[in-house]
Scaffold this motif. Structure first.
Motif, PDB file in Angstrom:
ATOM      1  N   THR A 132       0.779  -1.292  -0.142  1.00 54.23           N
ATOM      2  CA  THR A 132       0.064  -0.002   0.101  1.00 54.23           C
ATOM      3  C   THR A 132       0.902   1.338  -0.038  1.00 54.23           C
ATOM      4  OG1 THR A 132      -1.835  -1.296   1.079  1.00 54.23           O
ATOM      5  CG2 THR A 132      -1.976   1.184   1.183  1.00 54.23           C
ATOM      6  N   ASN A 133       2.016   1.226   0.694  1.00 51.30           N
ATOM      7  CA  ASN A 133       2.818   2.500   0.753  1.00 51.30           C
ATOM      8  C   ASN A 133       4.333   2.015   0.861  1.00 51.30           C
ATOM      9  OD1 ASN A 133       0.719   4.387   1.504  1.00 51.30           O
ATOM     10  ND2 ASN A 133       0.409   3.137   3.176  1.00 51.30           N
ATOM     11  N   ASP A 179      -6.852   0.865   0.916  1.00 49.31           N
ATOM     12  CA  ASP A 179      -6.750   1.934  -0.296  1.00 49.31           C
ATOM     13  C   ASP A 179      -7.511   1.451  -1.475  1.00 49.31           C
ATOM     14  OD1 ASP A 179      -5.762   4.058  -1.026  1.00 49.31           O
ATOM     15  OD2 ASP A 179      -3.781   3.342  -1.590  1.00 49.31           O
ATOM     16  N   HIS A 207       9.404   4.129   8.772  1.00 41.56           N
ATOM     17  CA  HIS A 207       8.868   3.555   7.704  1.00 41.56           C
ATOM     18  C   HIS A 207      10.085   3.651   6.546  1.00 41.56           C
ATOM     19  CE1 HIS A 207       7.776   7.596   7.398  1.00 41.56           C
ATOM     20  NE2 HIS A 207       7.644   7.430   6.078  1.00 41.56           N
ATOM     21  N   ARG A 266       8.344  13.641   0.017  1.00 36.80           N
ATOM     22  CA  ARG A 266       8.454  12.297   0.832  1.00 36.80           C
ATOM     23  C   ARG A 266       9.146  12.768   2.215  1.00 36.80           C
ATOM     24  NH1 ARG A 266       8.408  10.269  -4.243  1.00 36.80           N
ATOM     25  NH2 ARG A 266       7.103   8.389  -4.814  1.00 36.80           N
ATOM     26  N   LYS A 279       3.207  12.975  -0.275  1.00 37.11           N
ATOM     27  CA  LYS A 279       3.005  11.451  -1.009  1.00 37.11           C
ATOM     28  C   LYS A 279       2.111  10.430  -0.209  1.00 37.11           C
ATOM     29  CE  LYS A 279       4.075   8.357  -4.223  1.00 37.11           C
ATOM     30  NZ  LYS A 279       3.370   7.315  -3.642  1.00 37.11           N
ATOM     31  N   ALA A 280       1.832  10.856   0.893  1.00 37.82           N
ATOM     32  CA  ALA A 280       1.117   9.923   1.732  1.00 37.82           C
ATOM     33  C   ALA A 280      -0.534  10.154   1.550  1.00 37.82           C
ATOM     34  CB  ALA A 280       1.527  10.557   3.514  1.00 37.82           C
ATOM     35  N   ASN A 335      -2.865   8.214   1.503  1.00 31.63           N
ATOM     36  CA  ASN A 335      -4.024   7.326   2.105  1.00 31.63           C
ATOM     37  C   ASN A 335      -3.821   6.968   3.616  1.00 31.63           C
ATOM     38  OD1 ASN A 335      -1.828   4.984   2.694  1.00 31.63           O
ATOM     39  ND2 ASN A 335      -1.991   4.676   0.454  1.00 31.63           N
ATOM     40  N   ALA A 385      -0.251   5.367   5.073  1.00 30.85           N
ATOM     41  CA  ALA A 385       0.911   6.304   4.732  1.00 30.85           C
ATOM     42  C   ALA A 385       1.021   7.372   5.641  1.00 30.85           C
ATOM     43  CB  ALA A 385       1.084   6.635   3.320  1.00 30.85           C
TER      44      ALA A 385
END
Length: 482
Positions: free
Chosen positions: A133-134, A205, A303, A338, A355-356, A358, A361
């Motif tokens: 997802t991320n 997502d 992350h 990011r 960029k996050a 969802n 993220a």
């Protein structure tokens, strides 16, 4: 006339008997149509839009011999004589053209499936594949840096960088491909067999595209099918391990976990501040190989470190030595938007993680900072924010919301963090981000971080997440000048 046997056709075969419809004329659709035409297939390229550079692309394809139909109504009816449909990844199976293909028993491929079939049998460079997802793009770019640090001719391709069919058809063969794959691309991929693959994480997502989380998760898991050397999974995300267990892989393929904790045998992880490998060393029962330190990375956000471990595991499965892992990760700098520090104003940091897009993220980003004035909102794509708010509520100084679905986030905050102050910014005029940043600055205290991690897509107010991040950064710079 006998119909061609699609299952047997490859790069060195004549495709002149194949009638192919290419649905969508974006980057991957044009690449598919172009290369099918060069292979000798009769190509019909369709797109409901003639905007942007589609007209120019269409003219070029017509010169090459393709039939191009652009504009409203072009994709309503599937032509009569069709052997295969190659679809752009964003097209849902319920789209009329694809539904007609399914009803008529016509195979539907994505550009990734086409690329797999067009590999050069004399130089079949392996694919190291990444989904999740991320973190996909960052991980693939890290992997590409590592591979090139080892002297390999590598390219980041697929859902990032070069379309995969163009990479595969390059007249100068690559040694290895670092391939980013979205769930949409995997949905239409049927025969790919990655050398090694990873699912970084699975969270809500694209529920506006999928009927259920189960369907979305299943498409992510397709990346492991037929894998040859290693299926890399996230120890902190049990769903990814389950997908490995359920995958039909080649004999000898290993399951390799990555973790921010101390790695067990067969994993990569952290030993204090060292990224360590206990999966690809001979004495893994008693020792580990040092890959690099957290200080070698461009960010120590959890992350980001996890992405580095996943990239390292894929590279190590390909035989890359630890020194090249270190050199590649040291050289890597993430793309803009990011977890990018924009500026520090009055002892408050302003960080752009546009960029996050969802909740998962955004949650990863929030967990890297404390206390936080969180800037969020946009198009939620059917996602919910309850889990995020529950996890991050103790880090939140305040929240500034914008965008069409801001109330979805406000409702989750009201349920799970009622004491956190929330300000909603109305409207989509040109100064909206100035008002957002101004409100965040008023709420922040010295030592805080104002974090743009929207948890939503941007297209309700901005052209893309990059434009949103640029607007945020510009507003921060204007704040400094006041």
């Amino acid at each position: 006339m006998n119909k061609p046997d699609l299952e047997r056709l490859g790069r060195l075969d004549a495709w002149d008997g194949v009638c192919a419809v290419v649905a969508g004329m974006g980057v991957s659709g044009f690449a598919a149509a172009d290369n099918l035409t060069h292979q000798g297939a009769h190509v019909t390229a369709l797109d409901e839009s003639d905007a942007g550079d589609r007209g120019e692309k269409g003219t070029l394809l017509e010169i090459l011999g393709a039939d191009v139909r652009l504009g409203p109504g072009s994709t309503a009816q599937l032509p009569d004589d069709v052997d295969v449909v190659v679809t752009s990844p964003g097209w849902s199976p319920s789209a009329p053209l694809l539904a007609q293909a399914a009803a008529r028993g016509i195979p539907v491929w994505g550009e990734v499936e086409l690329a797999w079939r067009l590999r050069d049998p004399n130089h079949p460079a392996p694919w190291l594949a990444v989904t999740g997802t991320n973190g996909k793009t960052t991980t693939v770019q890290m992997l590409d840096y590592i591979l090139r640090a080892h002297g390999l001719r590598s390219v980041a391709c697929g859902n990032v960088g070069l379309p995969i069919v163009e990479a595969v058809m390059d007249p100068t063969p690559y040694d290895v491909f670092a391939v980013e794959l979205s769930s949409f691309q995997l949905h239409y991929t049927h025969s790919m067999a990655a050398e090694s693959a990873v699912v970084l994480n699975v969270a809500e997502d694209h529920l506006d595209w999928y009927a259920s989380m189960a369907d979305y998760t299943a498409d992510k898991g397709r990346i492991y099918e037929r894998a040859e050397r290693a299926c890399v999974y996230n120890v902190a995300d049990p769903v990814t391990e389950r997908l490995v267990r359920e995958a039909d892989v080649q004999e000898g393929c290993r399951a390799v976990g990555f973790t921010l904790g101390t790695p067990q045998v067969g994993m990569v992880g952290l030993v204090e501040d060292v990224l360590a490998d206990r999966a690809f060393v001979e004495e893994r029962q008693t020792s580990a190989a040092e890959l690099c330190t957290v200080g070698d990375l461009a960010s120590d956000a959890p992350h980001f470190v996890a992405n580095a471990l996943a990239a390292a595991a894929l590279a190590r499965s390909h035989g890359v030595p630890p020194v090249s892992v270190r050199d590649g990760l040291r050289a890597f700098e993430p793309d803009g938007h990011r977890i990018a520090l924009v500026d520090t104003v009055d002892d408050v940091r302003y960080v752009d993680d546009s960029k996050a897009t969802n909740p998962h993220a955004a949650q990863s980003s929030l967990m890297a900072y404390e206390p936080v004035v969180w800037v969020a909102g946009g198009l939620a794509k059917g996602a919910r924010f309850d889990d995020l708010v529950r996890a991050a509520k103790d880090r939140l100084r305040a929240v500034v919301l914008l965008g069409r679905d801001r109330d979805v986030i406000a409702d989750a905050l009201a349920r799970h963090a009622p004491d956190v102050r929330v300000i909603a910014i109305e409207g989509g005029d040109t100064d909206v981000m100035d008002r957002v940043v101004g409100a965040a600055a008023d709420l922040a205290q010295p030592g805080d971080t104002v974090l743009l991690a929207p948890g939503c897509a941007s297209m309700d107010m901005f052209a893309n997440y990059g434009a949103r991040g640029d607007a945020f950064a510009a507003a921060v710079h204007r704040l400094r000048e006041r």
